[in-house]
Enzyme design. Structure first.
Site, PDB file in Angstrom:
ATOM      1  N   LYS A  71      -1.245  10.910   0.584  1.00  0.00           N
ATOM      2  CA  LYS A  71       0.182  10.776   0.885  1.00  0.00           C
ATOM      3  C   LYS A  71       0.632   9.316   0.797  1.00  0.00           C
ATOM      4  O   LYS A  71       1.698   9.013   0.254  1.00  0.00           O
ATOM      5  CB  LYS A  71       0.466  11.338   2.281  1.00  0.00           C
ATOM      6  CG  LYS A  71       0.312  12.856   2.369  1.00  0.00           C
ATOM      7  CD  LYS A  71       0.526  13.340   3.790  1.00  0.00           C
ATOM      8  CE  LYS A  71       0.374  14.866   3.885  1.00  0.00           C
ATOM      9  NZ  LYS A  71       0.539  15.348   5.271  1.00  0.00           N
ATOM     10  N   SER A 105       3.212  19.382   8.405  1.00  0.00           N
ATOM     11  CA  SER A 105       3.297  17.922   8.321  1.00  0.00           C
ATOM     12  C   SER A 105       4.690  17.401   7.989  1.00  0.00           C
ATOM     13  O   SER A 105       4.933  16.197   8.068  1.00  0.00           O
ATOM     14  CB  SER A 105       2.282  17.396   7.302  1.00  0.00           C
ATOM     15  OG  SER A 105       2.600  17.834   6.011  1.00  0.00           O
TER      16      SER A 105
END
Length: 780
Positions: free
Chosen positions: A728, A685
């Protein structure tokens, strides 16, 4: 009784007759008989008798030496006064001496067939303080204990020693009573500091007491064993005679009858009943005191105490369940809805639904996984039992041990059922993601049978060795991550993900749940403690850094403890906790999100998911003269290393499009570093952030530091979806970054999962390729 008139030893040099001692050390104030046979020693005694009967004695290093030289003698000895002289046979005498004071030999000479020494008295160091007093008291107690355990000391001597007030005199007299060899005694004599001497005496006397205790224990055991065997023999003979005379039932028959009554009350299946009956018959034939009979009794106690047919009645009241969940947990609406759906299916199928039998809550610590399980048990009216699986590495912990092993017992599952007391409890398998594998077996493999609705109808614990039906048990598992749970085990569960809490959610949880509960637990009444909203926000931002609320709970508890002290000191409530009070109550804030404000070249802000929630992560890139090498640091995993290589390859392949000279890549080494190098990092990611940092490096265009990003990339520059987006985004928000770049394919998931009050504050960019990322993040 001897009449002793002590001579006072003054602080000056003395010249005295000297007598070396073979294996005895004379301490000051000590009265001791000495048997003397060597001619030079007898002459020294005679010389002493010519004056005031003073003599100096010290230990010789080797007792076998007949005529020792100066190097064979210890320098430190004792001034003694001869109290009595008794001839015992030709060439031998017995003298009784009393120690007066320590001395150090300055010189030695032999004259007229005897030794003489110049000797200087020792000035002792005495510190009379609490520690010295404590040592004296402890030594007296040890002395009493030693006498109690059989140490041979004349009672009058013991009383006299304990009654002495002078610490130096007390230490020397106790030293004279110790059962130690001459070298250790000499070490005590050479210890001039009284407190140090007391510490050594305390240690030696303590060791002596321990030895006496062991000796006493051995004697008692031997005595008890003999007495016990004799007593048991006579009792058995008498019991046999009485039972024979009265015609009473044998003890074994009574015990067996008691077990059979319990068996009849359980109403078990014929096969299980037959096996237990066989074990009872076996016990009846055994000698009651045999080891095997004890093992069998324990087994029967376990088997007959299990709830084979006892169960609680389920309550499938959906409204009541909603009320319980709402009262004990804030928000988590999707999770609550899923639990209500689960309960609805159980109600319609009367508890026999198998397709969704096992729930697994996955999320960071402190988000309410265990408490959700308790709430479900409360809503259903079932007993709740928690089994912690963290660190379990032995298969027998689940299945139990075979009865052939010493100390064998059932596994955790059967123990939990017995603890619950019902056949259908709710069992929470906590930390299922932290099971270990060792040479003792794989516990996760044993759990396959436990969690499979098709197999657990007849679960066989190795200790019980009888089929037990686990199908009515409601199993709920919890963990922090999915990837460490074995796939076959995961296939048997329905996973429900619990995300971390936002600042707004934590604020409401603190107001509605934590503060009311903790104020009561800390002895405050309602309304006596009030937290201002700004103070709570400051605690969340500056004193905690977590996805859950455990740290928040600890900090609020710390504040309440300080307020409890103030209340007891006389301050009257209500206490109002303001933001400016927190430094006094909790100290300096521990967590401050440090982020770069100005745009920078070669640095991008990425987002990472961890077991404890989301984190921001800086990606740094730099270049230097070299040969085209790629250097990677920061404890990067293989997948992240491949992301760096893919990013660099994409930029090199599209160099002209971004106005980069292809020749720039040849003569430079590129170094990519992700800070906090001690923390291992992996996953795809970070690809978007790595590519952004590298493009900024080669174009020398700065990157916006008020934008965070996440997403996997391909060699063609496509941005692929990733996981953990709610955590996140919340991490970016905590860091004060309100603009986030995300993969386009995650758009529906993000818009659905993210609470409206978070979406409103965040500017979210959903991108399909890297060019869109660069337009937003880099000042091109």
């Amino acid at each position: 009784m001897l009449e002793i008139k002590n001579v006072k030893i003054e602080d000056r040099i003395y010249e005295l007759p000297y007598m070396p001692l073979r294996d005895v050390v004379v301490f000051p104030y000590m009265l001791i008989p000495l048997f003397v046979g060597r001619e030079f020693s007898i002459r020294a005694i005679e010389k002493a008798y010519e004056g005031d009967k003073l003599l100096f004695v010290s230990l010789q290093r080797d007792k076998e030496i007949e005529e020792p030289k100066e190097e064979d003698l210890y320098k430190v000895g004792t001034f003694v006064q001869i109290v009595r002289f008794i001839p015992i046979e030709e060439g031998k005498v017995k003298i009784i001496v009393q120690g007066l004071r320590r001395g150090i030999i300055r010189s030695l000479k032999k004259e007229g067939g005897s030794y003489f020494v110049e000797v200087e008295p020792v000035k002792e160091e005495l510190e009379e303080d609490l520690k010295t007093s404590a040592l004296v008291k402890n030594i007296k107690e040890l002395l009493d204990r030693a006498i109690y355990l059989g140490k041979q000391i004349v009672p009058e001597v013991a009383m006299m020693v304990k009654g002495i007030k002078e610490v130096d005199k007390f230490s020397d007299l106790v030293a004279s009573l110790l059962d130690v060899d001459s070298k250790k005694a000499q070490e005590l004599l050479e210890t001039f500091n009284v407190r140090e001497r007391l510490e050594k005496i305390n240690k030696l006397l303590s060791d002596e007491v321990k030895l006496l205790e062991i000796q006493q224990e051995i004697k008692n055991q031997a005595k008890e064993q003999i007495e016990k065997e004799q007593r048991e023999y006579f009792l058995r003979q008498q019991l046999k005679a009485i039972q024979k005379e009265l015609g009473e039932l044998d003890e074994r028959k009574e015990e067996a009858q008691e077990y059979r009554k319990k068996l009849e009350a359980l109403k078990l299946s014929p096969q299980i009943k037959e096996e237990i009956e066989r074990q009872i018959d076996k016990l009846e034939k055994m000698h009651p005191d045999s080891a095997e009979a004890g093992v069998l009794r324990t087994y029967l106690d376990w088997v007959l105490s299990l709830p084979w047919n006892k169960r609680t009645r389920d309550r499938y009241d959906i409204k009541r369940a909603k009320k319980i969940l709402d009262s004990e947990h804030y928000d988590l609406e999707k999770v609550k809805d899923r639990i209500i759906e689960y309960l609805a299916v159980l109600k319609l199928t009367k508890g026999k639904a198998k397709s969704s039998q096992i729930l697994c809550f996955i999320g960071p610590p402190g988000v309410g996984k265990t408490s959700l399980g308790k709430s479900i048990a409360k809503a259903l009216g079932r007993k709740f039992v928690r089994i912690s699986l963290g660190g379990i590495r032995d298969e027998a912990e689940i299945r139990g041990h075979r009865r052939t092993y010493v100390g064998a017992m059932p596994g955790r599952i059967i123990q939990a059922i017995k603890q619950a007391g019902t056949k259908n409890p709710l069992i929470m398998l906590d930390e299922i993601d932290k099971l270990s594998v060792s040479f003792q077996g794989d516990p996760s493999a044993a759990l396959l049978e436990v969690l499979d609705p098709e197999q657990n109808k007849s679960f066989m614990d190795l200790y019980i060795n009888l089929p037990f039906d686990l199908s009515e048990i409601l199993f709920i598992c919890t963990g922090n991550r999915v990837d460490t749970i074995p796939r076959p085990l995961l296939d048997r569960m329905e996973v429900i993900f619990l995300s971390g809490y936002s600042e707004e959610e934590k604020l409401q949880i603190a107001k509605k749940h934590i503060i009311p509960k903790l104020t009561k637990n800390h002895g405050f009444k309602e309304g006596e403690v009030l937290f201002e909203e700004e103070a709570l926000k400051e605690i969340i931002r500056g004193y905690t850094s977590e996805a859950g609320v455990r740290g928040l709970q600890r900090q609020i508890s710390a504040v309440l403890r300080k307020l409890a002290v103030k209340k007891l000191e006389g301050q009257n409530p209500p206490f109002i906790v303001r933001k400016e009070d927190l430094i006094k109550l909790l100290g300096v804030p521990r967590y401050r999100q440090e982020r770069e404000e100005e745009p920078l070249i070669g640095i991008a802000t990425g987002l990472a998911w961890t077991e404890v929630g989301g984190e921001i992560m800086y990606v740094e890139a730099t270049k230097m003269r070299g040969s085209g090498k790629l250097i990677l640091t920061g404890s990067l995993g293989e997948v992240m290393k491949e992301s760096v290589q893919a990013s660099l390859s994409y930029i090199r392949a599209n160099a002209e499009r971004f106005s980069i000279n292809p020749e720039d890549f040849k003569d430079v080494d590129v170094h990519v570093h992700i800070p906090e190098g001690a923390v291992p990092k992996d996953g795809p990611s970070a690809g978007v952030a790595i590519a952004t940092a590298l493009l900024s490096l080669f174009t020398q265009k700065p990157v916006r530091m008020d934008v965070a990003m996440t997403g996997e990339i391909t060699l063609r520059g496509r941005v692929l979806p990733v996981g953990g987006l709610k955590e996140k985004i919340l991490a970016a928000k905590r860091a004060g970054i309100y603009e986030v770049i995300l993969p386009y394919k995650n758009k529906e998931e993000v818009l659905e999962d993210l609470p409206p009050y978070v979406r409103e504050k965040m500017k979210l960019h959903f991108v399909k390729n890297l060019e869109e990322v660069f337009k937003i993040a880099i000042f091109l």
